[in-house]
Enzyme design. Structure first.
Site, PDB file in Angstrom:
ATOM      1  N   GLY A   7       0.798  -1.233   0.000  1.00 25.86           N
ATOM      2  CA  GLY A   7       0.000   0.000   0.000  1.00 25.86           C
ATOM      3  C   GLY A   7       0.820   1.267   0.000  1.00 25.86           C
ATOM      4  N   ILE A  61       3.264   2.217   1.925  1.00 24.18           N
ATOM      5  CA  ILE A  61       4.662   2.197   2.406  1.00 24.18           C
ATOM      6  C   ILE A  61       5.609   2.279   1.202  1.00 24.18           C
ATOM      7  CG2 ILE A  61       6.376   0.959   3.783  1.00 24.18           C
ATOM      8  CD1 ILE A  61       4.104  -0.684   5.017  1.00 24.18           C
ATOM      9  N   LYS A 116       3.711 -10.177  -3.804  1.00 24.28           N
ATOM     10  CA  LYS A 116       4.472  -9.000  -3.362  1.00 24.28           C
ATOM     11  C   LYS A 116       5.922  -9.375  -3.042  1.00 24.28           C
ATOM     12  CE  LYS A 116       0.175  -7.027  -1.585  1.00 24.28           C
ATOM     13  NZ  LYS A 116      -0.758  -7.038  -0.453  1.00 24.28           N
TER      14      LYS A 116
END
Ligand code: HSE
Length: 437
Positions: free
Chosen positions: A135, A137, A206
């Protein structure tokens, strides 16, 4: 100020609408930073009626993604459709038309990133994907730029908010998994298909991107070891706590002399670590570099405006760099494309870690000795142990063992012996344990 940069927005769902809203709200502040105004040239949405209700009257709304990206006046395309269908066709078409692409699409890059980055490099355009990982960060920024001096040793992260929310609620309220999953779906944290969240797939998407950027290797999602949280019981959460640990769905990418570990699985983390105390849908990532040591980043891993924050950071970066020669830009995977390495991803059987093992056994003479023997024969040393109550059946008990470090193949061999023991009911849980030092 020079003329505005024209951005096409593919998708006006959670991420697209947040991007539109934040760009509108912070328009002046963002322009002061970018040096140019950012203007939404068009929005592409399946449901044009709904889209019209979100965007201003001066913004054209279209519904043909592949056609929209051909617009000659558009310089940047933001892909906020998600998935690997239309999103992929539109991104490839945008690259062919010489557009820079900003995307939040982790699945697309985890599965097709190598092809997409190669096509973008050949065409001299940028693919920016900060919003695809954790997100708001700025993890990609940190790895590609902030820590560029370091030899990255490992990256470990809570990168799926839904799983972290579920595990946090199971611990805080003593609730079973299924009940909390329903709540996560109601709150809108989960992916359209929650299997991606709870089976570790979203986290592995991710982590395969972070591993590529951290170690300068191609994106290798299919080689990741992926385990989710569906097998974690409220009992395990509570035993872990008694032993001084929290259970988190952790993504780990670690450099070893034999290869790169790339794994996602529930993990026992000492409760005293900051990351063990990151609760709810929040994400957190630890990065160990040889010069910097361990650094920690925490923030919202999902949500409309937190994700928009990362999308817009990329739009501004691309705006600043689009006039630069391609070789002067930050490489997609942090390392120059011709300098990527072929260090192998380590098979899970070769990974070295320590374990939590819970077995349901008959409460009788010699059971513990049998368990210890099975572990010892596989060369595994016991670190500590907990025997816990009878539960529903007074003749049975749970034994929880924490082991010292061993190879996964040794632990697999020990488990195969343990489940065959006549005193073991067959119900067991194995959770890997990491110190993160
Ligand atoms: N479903 C994802 C999560 C959203 O729970 O973290 C952000 O990728």
């Amino acid at each position: 100020m020079t003329e505005p940069v024209r951005v096409g927005l593919l998708g006006i769902g959670t991420v697209g609408s947040g991007t539109y809203r934040v760009l509108e709200r912070n328009r002046a502040e963002i322009a002061r930073r970018a040096g140019r105004r950012i203007e939404i040239a068009w929005v592409c949405a399946r449901d044009r009626e709904r889209a019209r209700g979100i965007v201003g009257p001066g913004v054209p709304v279209v519904d043909d993604a592949v056609g929209a990206v051909a617009d000659p006046a558009t310089e940047i395309v933001v892909e906020a459709i998600g998935g690997t269908g239309i999103a992929k066709d539109a991104v490839i078409a945008a690259i062919e038309h010489g557009k820079h692409v900003v995307t939040a699409n982790k699945a697309l890059l985890a599965l097709h990133g190598n092809e997409i980055f190669a096509a973008a490099s050949a065409r001299g355009v940028m693919i920016a994907f900060e919003a695809a990982v954790a997100g708001c960060i700025p993890t990609i920024k940190v790895l590609r730029e902030g820590l560029v001096a370091n030899r990255i040793e490992w990256i470990a992260g809570i990168v799926n908010g839904t799983s972290n929310f579920i595990l946090s609620e199971m611990r805080a309220k003593g609730l079973p998994f299924a009940e909390v999953l329903a709540e996560a779906q109601r709150l809108g944290y989960a992916e359209a298909d929650p299997t991606f969240d709870v089976e570790g797939i979203d986290a592995a998407h991710k982590m395969s991107l972070l591993a590529a950027i951290g170690f300068g290797i191609p994106v290798q999602f299919t080689r990741a070891h992926v385990e989710g949280i569906t097998g974690i019981t409220d009992k395990d959460v509570s035993y872990a706590e008694k032993l001084g640990y929290r259970i988190k769905l952790l993504g780990i990418a670690r450099r070893t002399p034999e290869g790169i570990e790339l794994r996602v699985h529930p993990t026992l983390i000492p409760a005293t670590r900051l990351i063990a105390n990151v609760e709810g849908p929040t994400n957190a990532i630890l990065i160990k570099g040889d010069a910097a040591g361990v650094t920690l980043y925490q923030g919202a891993g999902a949500g409309s405006e937190p994700t928009a924050s990362a999308v817009i950071a990329d739009i501004v970066d691309v705006t600043r760099l689009m006039r630069a020669e391609p070789q002067e830009r930050v490489p997609h995977l942090a390392f120059q494309a011709d300098a990527l390495s072929d260090i192998p991803i380590l098979p899970m059987a070769d990974v070295e870690t320590s374990y939590y093992l819970r077995v349901r056994v008959k409460d009788q003479v010699g059971v513990l000795a049998d368990l210890a023997r099975a572990l010892a024969d596989a060369g595994i040393s016991i670190d500590s142990m907990l025997q816990q109550g009878a539960g529903d059946d007074e003749n049975e008990t749970d034994i929880v063992i924490l082991t010292h470090q061993t190879r996964e193949r040794n632990f697999d061999a020990a488990i195969a012996r343990v489940v065959e023991l006549p005193s073991v009911s067959g119900d067991y849980t194995r959770i890997r344990r990491e110190d993160l030092l």
